[in-house]
Write a protein that holds these residues in place. Structure first.
Motif, mmCIF file in Angstrom:
data_model
loop_
_atom_site.group_PDB
_atom_site.id
_atom_site.type_symbol
_atom_site.label_atom_id
_atom_site.label_comp_id
_atom_site.label_asym_id
_atom_site.label_seq_id
_atom_site.Cartn_x
_atom_site.Cartn_y
_atom_site.Cartn_z
ATOM 1 N N SER A 47 37.975 38.238 27.599
ATOM 2 C CA SER A 47 38.540 37.066 28.251
ATOM 3 C C SER A 47 38.498 37.265 29.764
ATOM 4 O O SER A 47 38.210 38.357 30.248
ATOM 5 C CB SER A 47 39.983 36.832 27.783
ATOM 6 N N ARG A 48 38.814 36.205 30.504
ATOM 7 C CA ARG A 48 38.751 36.253 31.964
ATOM 8 C C ARG A 48 40.114 35.915 32.547
ATOM 9 O O ARG A 48 40.810 35.036 32.064
ATOM 10 C CB ARG A 48 37.707 35.263 32.485
ATOM 11 N N GLU A 49 40.486 36.635 33.610
ATOM 12 C CA GLU A 49 41.766 36.394 34.266
ATOM 13 C C GLU A 49 41.626 36.718 35.742
ATOM 14 O O GLU A 49 40.665 37.373 36.172
ATOM 15 C CB GLU A 49 42.852 37.260 33.624
ATOM 16 N N SER A 50 42.577 36.251 36.533
ATOM 17 C CA SER A 50 42.614 36.583 37.953
ATOM 18 C C SER A 50 44.042 36.947 38.334
ATOM 19 O O SER A 50 45.003 36.503 37.696
ATOM 20 C CB SER A 50 42.109 35.413 38.805
ATOM 21 N N VAL A 51 44.175 37.739 39.380
ATOM 22 C CA VAL A 51 45.496 38.173 39.834
ATOM 23 C C VAL A 51 45.416 38.509 41.316
ATOM 24 O O VAL A 51 44.385 39.011 41.791
ATOM 25 C CB VAL A 51 45.976 39.409 39.032
ATOM 26 N N ARG A 52 46.475 38.197 42.039
ATOM 27 C CA ARG A 52 46.526 38.596 43.444
ATOM 28 C C ARG A 52 47.246 39.930 43.548
ATOM 29 O O ARG A 52 48.389 40.064 43.112
ATOM 30 C CB ARG A 52 47.241 37.548 44.306
ATOM 31 N N VAL A 53 46.554 40.907 44.104
ATOM 32 C CA VAL A 53 47.123 42.231 44.343
ATOM 33 C C VAL A 53 47.108 42.450 45.852
ATOM 34 O O VAL A 53 46.031 42.528 46.459
ATOM 35 C CB VAL A 53 46.334 43.337 43.629
ATOM 36 N N ASP A 54 48.275 42.516 46.448
ATOM 37 C CA ASP A 54 48.379 42.588 47.909
ATOM 38 C C ASP A 54 47.662 41.382 48.518
ATOM 39 O O ASP A 54 47.969 40.251 48.193
ATOM 40 C CB ASP A 54 47.847 43.924 48.420
ATOM 41 N N ASP A 55 46.642 41.629 49.358
ATOM 42 C CA ASP A 55 46.007 40.514 50.051
ATOM 43 C C ASP A 55 44.685 40.069 49.441
ATOM 44 O O ASP A 55 43.990 39.220 50.009
ATOM 45 C CB ASP A 55 45.795 40.861 51.527
ATOM 46 N N HIS A 56 44.301 40.612 48.288
ATOM 47 C CA HIS A 56 43.042 40.234 47.660
ATOM 48 C C HIS A 56 43.276 39.593 46.291
ATOM 49 O O HIS A 56 44.123 40.045 45.520
ATOM 50 C CB HIS A 56 42.127 41.454 47.458
ATOM 51 N N LEU A 57 42.491 38.566 46.006
ATOM 52 C CA LEU A 57 42.463 37.993 44.670
ATOM 53 C C LEU A 57 41.417 38.736 43.848
ATOM 54 O O LEU A 57 40.250 38.804 44.247
ATOM 55 C CB LEU A 57 42.112 36.509 44.731
ATOM 56 N N TRP A 58 41.838 39.322 42.752
ATOM 57 C CA TRP A 58 40.947 40.032 41.842
ATOM 58 C C TRP A 58 40.611 39.115 40.659
ATOM 59 O O TRP A 58 41.490 38.442 40.123
ATOM 60 C CB TRP A 58 41.616 41.279 41.275
ATOM 61 N N VAL A 59 39.364 39.144 40.224
ATOM 62 C CA VAL A 59 38.954 38.501 38.974
ATOM 63 C C VAL A 59 38.501 39.610 38.042
ATOM 64 O O VAL A 59 37.760 40.518 38.446
ATOM 65 C CB VAL A 59 37.819 37.489 39.208
ATOM 66 N N TYR A 60 38.962 39.558 36.810
ATOM 67 C CA TYR A 60 38.616 40.631 35.870
ATOM 68 C C TYR A 60 38.441 40.101 34.454
ATOM 69 O O TYR A 60 38.999 39.064 34.075
ATOM 70 C CB TYR A 60 39.677 41.736 35.892
ATOM 71 N N ALA A 61 37.642 40.818 33.681
ATOM 72 C CA ALA A 61 37.510 40.570 32.253
ATOM 73 C C ALA A 61 38.434 41.553 31.538
ATOM 74 O O ALA A 61 38.700 42.645 32.036
ATOM 75 C CB ALA A 61 36.066 40.764 31.811
ATOM 76 N N TYR A 62 38.903 41.153 30.368
ATOM 77 C CA TYR A 62 39.831 42.036 29.671
ATOM 78 C C TYR A 62 39.810 41.786 28.171
ATOM 79 O O TYR A 62 39.342 40.739 27.690
ATOM 80 C CB TYR A 62 41.256 41.846 30.191
ATOM 81 N N SER A 63 40.329 42.750 27.441
ATOM 82 C CA SER A 63 40.572 42.609 26.008
ATOM 83 C C SER A 63 41.844 43.368 25.665
ATOM 84 O O SER A 63 41.975 44.549 25.992
ATOM 85 C CB SER A 63 39.404 43.164 25.180
ATOM 86 N N ASP A 64 42.760 42.675 25.025
ATOM 87 C CA ASP A 64 43.978 43.307 24.503
ATOM 88 C C ASP A 64 43.884 43.521 23.002
ATOM 89 O O ASP A 64 44.883 43.843 22.346
ATOM 90 C CB ASP A 64 45.202 42.437 24.826
#
Length: 324
Positions: A47-64
């Motif tokens: 799946s695909r998700e995004s998150v803001r960590v400090d001053d950068h927006l990260w986009v990542y793929a993941y599987s739980d």
């Protein structure tokens, strides 16, 4: 509705769809490649998700999709790469471990901020913050890094051992390996990975892949869209390469690796024309507890050329001495 009307409708609908597709392509040419990346991600079960960590927006793929209590595995891509490089390996690990496969800040879909440092040290701190915010595994994560990502993983594991329980360095940058054409060009101020036209795209693929069967096929217009994207990234690529390949930080990962006490994996391909396999032994001197794997018949892109064997080596790293 008459047969004539139905025939006209059958002609009009495809034409309308083609017109819409042409408009989308004109407004956002890279959407073609993003669509294929999405297809690859779904095929890998991610799946695909995004998150803001400090001053950068990260986009990542993941599987739980993993058993309760399964380790968390974080995978870092290399120079000019993206999270998609890891999908063949991730597909083979999915279901056993929790997976996080980010685009590093500055690369892929993640945010790039002009004037920021995207070298080994700065990225290692960002990775540490990403792990703390997104992985949230009190036992520490299994941190894997390929090429430039391997150098970042080494620095992160050395400086933040509480967050990193195990580390895998795959064709990793950050040590003074035996001279080869790639290294000589970097030291001469060039970007051997630069892509400006069809010829340089082919040269790039020839450099990173040994097994021609594993090379991605990018027919027109995808090849032209990719070339234009890489041309637009040329200045950024040179800035990063100057930092990780020609500055006082170039060999930071190899020096920092002496502080790695965690279980570790060193994996290379014998035919790697980018990070010469001599780098494996240089890292091994710093991380004597690391298991060593040297694959044959692949180049710099072991993740794509031999994903099954890479996944097996990672599983061995994770399961060795692990208690359920």
């Amino acid at each position: 509705m008459t047969h004539r009307s139905l025939r006209l409708l059958a002609i009009a609908i495809p034409l309308m769809l083609l017109l819409v597709a042409a408009m989308v392509l004109w407004r956002d040419p890279y959407s073609v490649i993003r669509a294929d990346f999405a297809r690859q991600r779904m095929a890998a079960g991610l799946s695909r998700e995004s998150v803001r960590v400090d001053d950068h927006l990260w986009v990542y793929a993941y599987s739980d999709d993993a058993p309760r209590g399964a380790p968390t595995v974080v995978m870092l891509h290399g120079f000019t790469g993206s999270k998609e490089n890891w999908y063949p390996v991730a597909q083979r690990l999915r279901g056993r471990y929790r997976l996080l496969v980010p685009d590093l800040p500055g690369w892929g879909e993640s945010q790039r901020i002009g004037g920021r440092d995207y070298g080994f040290a700065a990225q290692a701190e960002r990775v540490d913050h990403f792990i703390k915010q997104v992985a949230a595994d009190p036992r520490g994560v299994v941190l894997l890094g390929h090429s430039m990502g391997g150098g970042i993983a080494a620095v992160t594991a050395a400086r933040h051992p509480r967050e990193v329980a195990r580390v895998g360095l795959i064709d990793a940058a950050g040590v003074r390996f035996a001279d080869n054409r790639f290294g000589e060009q970097v030291l001469a101020g060039k970007n051997p990975f630069a892509v400006e036209d069809e010829a340089s795209l082919q040269r790039y693929l020839d450099t990173v892949f040994h097994d021609a069967r594993a090379r991605p096929w990018a027919p027109w217009p995808a090849s032209r869209i990719y070339i234009n994207q890489r041309r637009g990234d040329a200045q950024f690529e040179q800035q990063v390469l100057a930092r990780i390949g020609r500055s006082d930080e170039s060999f930071l990962p190899g020096k920092a690796a002496a502080a790695i006490r965690q279980p570790a994996l060193l994996l290379w391909c014998r035919q790697d024309a980018v990070i010469d396999p001599s780098a494996l032994e240089l890292y091994a001197r710093q991380i004597p507890q690391a298991s060593r794997v040297l694959l044959d018949g692949c180049g710099h892109m072991s993740l794509v050329e031999q994903p099954e064997k890479v996944a097996q080596a990672i599983e061995t790293l994770i399961e060795r001495g692990r208690t359920q």
